[in-house]
Design an enzyme around this catalytic site. Structure first.
Site, PDB file in Angstrom:
ATOM      1  N   LYS A 283       0.839  -1.197   0.000  1.00  0.00           N
ATOM      2  CA  LYS A 283       0.000   0.000   0.000  1.00  0.00           C
ATOM      3  C   LYS A 283       0.878   1.252   0.000  1.00  0.00           C
ATOM      4  O   LYS A 283       0.668   2.162  -0.767  1.00  0.00           O
ATOM      5  CB  LYS A 283      -0.924  -0.024   1.224  1.00  0.00           C
ATOM      6  CG  LYS A 283      -1.954   1.068   1.204  1.00  0.00           C
ATOM      7  CD  LYS A 283      -3.166   0.718   2.026  1.00  0.00           C
ATOM      8  CE  LYS A 283      -3.050   1.254   3.427  1.00  0.00           C
ATOM      9  NZ  LYS A 283      -4.319   1.135   4.167  1.00  0.00           N
TER      10      LYS A 283
ATOM     11  N   GLU B 111      10.848  -4.608   3.747  1.00  0.00           N
ATOM     12  CA  GLU B 111      10.969  -5.990   3.260  1.00  0.00           C
ATOM     13  C   GLU B 111      10.541  -6.089   1.790  1.00  0.00           C
ATOM     14  O   GLU B 111      11.217  -6.699   0.956  1.00  0.00           O
ATOM     15  CB  GLU B 111      10.096  -6.936   4.102  1.00  0.00           C
ATOM     16  CG  GLU B 111      10.557  -7.128   5.530  1.00  0.00           C
ATOM     17  CD  GLU B 111       9.964  -6.114   6.493  1.00  0.00           C
ATOM     18  OE1 GLU B 111       9.499  -5.034   6.040  1.00  0.00           O
ATOM     19  OE2 GLU B 111       9.983  -6.386   7.707  1.00  0.00           O
TER      20      GLU B 111
ATOM     21  N   GLY C 219      -4.560  -2.760   5.522  1.00  0.00           N
ATOM     22  CA  GLY C 219      -3.795  -3.864   4.928  1.00  0.00           C
ATOM     23  C   GLY C 219      -4.347  -5.225   5.294  1.00  0.00           C
ATOM     24  O   GLY C 219      -4.494  -6.112   4.443  1.00  0.00           O
ATOM     25  N   ARG C 220      -4.691  -5.417   6.567  1.00  0.00           N
ATOM     26  CA  ARG C 220      -5.147  -6.754   6.989  1.00  0.00           C
ATOM     27  C   ARG C 220      -6.569  -7.076   6.524  1.00  0.00           C
ATOM     28  O   ARG C 220      -7.088  -8.153   6.790  1.00  0.00           O
ATOM     29  CB  ARG C 220      -5.001  -6.906   8.507  1.00  0.00           C
ATOM     30  CG  ARG C 220      -5.577  -5.772   9.333  1.00  0.00           C
ATOM     31  CD  ARG C 220      -5.070  -5.836  10.773  1.00  0.00           C
ATOM     32  NE  ARG C 220      -5.480  -4.691  11.575  1.00  0.00           N
ATOM     33  CZ  ARG C 220      -4.804  -3.556  11.656  1.00  0.00           C
ATOM     34  NH1 ARG C 220      -3.694  -3.387  10.967  1.00  0.00           N
ATOM     35  NH2 ARG C 220      -5.229  -2.581  12.438  1.00  0.00           N
TER      36      ARG C 220
ATOM     37  N   GLU D 290      -3.018  -7.409  15.490  1.00  0.00           N
ATOM     38  CA  GLU D 290      -2.629  -6.067  15.029  1.00  0.00           C
ATOM     39  C   GLU D 290      -3.814  -5.105  15.187  1.00  0.00           C
ATOM     40  O   GLU D 290      -3.627  -3.910  15.394  1.00  0.00           O
ATOM     41  CB  GLU D 290      -2.159  -6.089  13.557  1.00  0.00           C
ATOM     42  CG  GLU D 290      -1.370  -4.837  13.178  1.00  0.00           C
ATOM     43  CD  GLU D 290      -0.751  -4.874  11.782  1.00  0.00           C
ATOM     44  OE1 GLU D 290      -1.488  -5.078  10.816  1.00  0.00           O
ATOM     45  OE2 GLU D 290       0.475  -4.674  11.673  1.00  0.00           O
TER      46      GLU D 290
ATOM     47  N   HIS E  97      -1.096 -34.618  18.076  1.00  0.00           N
ATOM     48  CA  HIS E  97       0.128 -35.344  18.409  1.00  0.00           C
ATOM     49  C   HIS E  97       1.211 -34.374  18.844  1.00  0.00           C
ATOM     50  O   HIS E  97       2.390 -34.684  18.790  1.00  0.00           O
ATOM     51  CB  HIS E  97       0.550 -36.196  17.213  1.00  0.00           C
ATOM     52  CG  HIS E  97      -0.549 -37.115  16.792  1.00  0.00           C
ATOM     53  ND1 HIS E  97      -0.769 -38.343  17.374  1.00  0.00           N
ATOM     54  CD2 HIS E  97      -1.567 -36.943  15.901  1.00  0.00           C
ATOM     55  CE1 HIS E  97      -1.844 -38.910  16.845  1.00  0.00           C
ATOM     56  NE2 HIS E  97      -2.346 -38.070  15.954  1.00  0.00           N
TER      57      HIS E  97
ATOM     58  N   LYS F 248      10.380  -0.289  13.396  1.00  0.00           N
ATOM     59  CA  LYS F 248      10.811   0.075  12.038  1.00  0.00           C
ATOM     60  C   LYS F 248      11.868   1.184  12.113  1.00  0.00           C
ATOM     61  O   LYS F 248      12.889   1.122  11.429  1.00  0.00           O
ATOM     62  CB  LYS F 248       9.622   0.577  11.213  1.00  0.00           C
ATOM     63  CG  LYS F 248       8.638  -0.484  10.809  1.00  0.00           C
ATOM     64  CD  LYS F 248       7.564   0.129   9.919  1.00  0.00           C
ATOM     65  CE  LYS F 248       6.387  -0.798   9.747  1.00  0.00           C
ATOM     66  NZ  LYS F 248       5.271  -0.212   9.031  1.00  0.00           N
TER      67      LYS F 248
END
Ligand code: F6P
Length: 542
Positions: free
Chosen positions: A207, A213, A267-268, A353, A384, A502
């Site tokens: 965005k 990254e 974003g999410r 978030e 398990h 950041k």
């Protein structure tokens, strides 16, 4: 929430509810499973295995009315600036509203959504049909989707969840989608190493188009293309999805291959936008539309149902009930569906978030726990591994089991076993096993084999996993998180807590680039400085 009038009645009620025994509640009310069950969009929520009575539900519905949950939801879907700290709307629901059905004041936003969908349809169609050619006139066989957080988790999870979706008989238009998020160079390096640049399209999704990254992975991928083709050919291999058009153009994407993101979609919550392009590329635009339609049905259910029959609201108040009165701090989501094996990762961002916050939208301290630690994994694998803790650990963990009724494969015995596994887990959590049931065991061993039971869970039954039901499932959790935020009076749409890391990361990276802790220009604590010096020393040797 704590200031709402009904809250003190809930506190009073909780004192008796602490003695609830699930097995007894079922004995006393044979119709309990029917009472605590809801249906919507191919999903069935069984919430009868909870430490609640009809009175609990009644009280929380009254609380929801006092908190004006559905009014807040209306404010969200009609474009009010519900993300006040960033002066933004939160209009992910508009992304799944058919054009023409939007509220009048959102006409312009709806037109932008409609244009973006047309662009997605055209690009995904051209790629699938082989009309989009690489610079050597090859058909495109691979997509590398580069993004992080919401620009990665949603599309990669949906893609994985639909892997077993029946593909068209003619599979010649199948395109493989690879997702890269981590700045750890192993990921992009390994991904690109297996691909041919002539038949690959890179999609950079951000965005902001500034996220470290994504920018670095995008740069590495572009260099990989540049090494294989002339600069003029790059345009055949680049797509950008962003709200920062100029940065995407500078990156090298043609204007017609830049798809929009908007500041009015978080974003999410963005998988429903062009961020979901790989889903349309891989499965076809119609399937992407089915995903939107499932979410749309859940939106309608949420906005139009009474709180007592409102699935997202029920999940929301149950979560708050256990956190507040049963010391539950973690919530596990365990789908018995291989495709949903990473569903909890998406939910982690969505829930933690959004609601991992300690002050209200008014800046006041929240006087209770907010978002739980969300985690999970696919059943039956967890049986398990960590299910031991669910059954006998000292911590109480609440669980959502997700169970598709019909498999998308022909192996009936596998599915019968899967269903038996899932049902037996919620049953075992509830009924446990007492020492009296093991009269012949010596006490030491009986103590270790005893299972306390009375541990609650929800089961979300899905008729059949499909784009439609998956859309509904994701939207269910989106609205659950929203309801909880409204009860805690926090803003679920910002994420200031991720910023400091950041900034500090940028400082440390500058120090590394300068190959020194330049004149102690950055302030470092002893531990960080010693770790950094250790890295610089090693780096100098290689
Ligand atoms: O750092 C958090 C975050 O802002 C998320 O909220 C977002 O989904 C992610 O980073 C990616 O942001 P962008 O799409 O701008 O690269």
């Amino acid at each position: 929430m704590l200031k709402l009038p009904t809250w003190s009645s809930i506190e009073q009620h909780a004192k008796t509810a602490k003695d609830f025994q699930l097995v007894k509640l079922f004995e006393d009310d044979p119709a309990r499973a029917e009472t605590f069950r809801l249906h919507c969009a191919g999903l069935h929520l069984d919430f009868s295995k909870n430490l609640i009575s009809e009175q609990t539900q009644k009280l929380f519905c009254a609380l929801g009315e006092e908190a004006k949950i559905l009014d807040s939801a209306q404010a969200m879907v009609t474009g009010e600036l519900v993300n006040a700290s960033e002066s933004r709307a939160a209009l992910h629901t508009l992304l799944r509203t058919p054009h023409g059905e939007q509220p009048k004041q959102l006409d312009s936003n709806a037109s932008q959504v409609s244009d973006a969908l047309k662009q997605m349809k055209s690009i995904s169609g051209r790629l699938r049909d082989g009309d989009w050619r690489g610079h050597r006139d090859n058909k495109i066989t691979d997509i590398v989707h580069i993004g992080i957080g919401g620009s990665y988790l949603g599309p990669s999870m949906v893609d994985e969840a639909l892997t077993t979706e029946a593909l068209p008989a003619d599979t010649s238009n199948n395109i493989a989608c690879h997702y890269v998020a981590n700045v750890d160079g192993h990921h992009i390096h390994q991904t690109l190493a297996s691909l041919n640049p002539d038949t690959t399209v890179i999609i950079v999704v951000s965005k902001s188009f500034t996220t470290m990254e994504t920018m670095l992975n995008g740069k590495t991928a572009k260099k990989w293309l540049e090494d294989a083709m002339p600069a003029s050919a790059l345009q055949h291999h680049l797509i950008a999805i962003t709200s920062n058009i100029s940065a995407a153009e500078s990156y090298g994407a043609l204007a017609e291959n830049i798809l929009p993101m908007w500041d009015w979609v978080g974003g999410r919550y963005s998988v429903w936008s062009a961020v979901g392009l790989p889903i349309a590329i891989r499965y076809g635009f119609d399937k992407f539309n089915e995903l939107l339609e499932g979410a749309r049905q859940m939106d309608k259910h949420f906005l139009e149902s009474d709180l007592s029959e409102n699935m997202p609201f029920v999940l929301a108040w149950l979560g708050i009930w256990y956190q507040q009165f049963f010391s539950v701090t973690t919530h596990a989501v365990i789908p018995y569906d291989h495709g949903l094996r990473n569903f909890s990762e998406h939910l982690q961002q969505l829930d933690m978030e959004s609601n991992g916050k300690r002050v209200t939208a008014m800046g006041e301290q929240v006087a209770c726990d907010t978002a739980p630690v969300v985690w999970g994994g696919e059943g039956s694998n967890g049986q398990h591994a960590y299910h031991q803790l669910l059954h006998q650990g000292t911590r109480q963990v609440t669980v959502d089991f997700i169970l598709p009724m019909q498999p998308r494969h022909p192996l009936t015995e596998h599915h019968d076993q899967l269903v038996a596994s899932c049902l037996s887990q919620s049953q075992a959590l509830m009924v446990g096993r007492s020492r009296q049931q093991m009269p012949n065991l010596e006490p030491k061993l009986a103590a270790q084999k005893e299972m306390p039971g009375n541990r609650p869970s929800n089961t979300i039954v899905v008729d059949k996993m499909s784009p439609y039901s998956l859309g509904a499932l994701i939207a269910l959790y989106e609205h659950k998180v929203f309801c909880q935020a409204m009860l805690w009076q926090i803003n679920p749409f910002d994420q200031w807590g991720v910023e400091l890391g950041k900034e500090l990361g940028d400082n440390i990276f500058d120090a590394i680039k300068g190959d020194a802790i330049a004149g102690d220009a950055i302030e470092l604590d002893g531990s960080t400085e010693s770790l950094l010096r250790h890295y610089l020393a090693l780096r100098a040797k290689t």
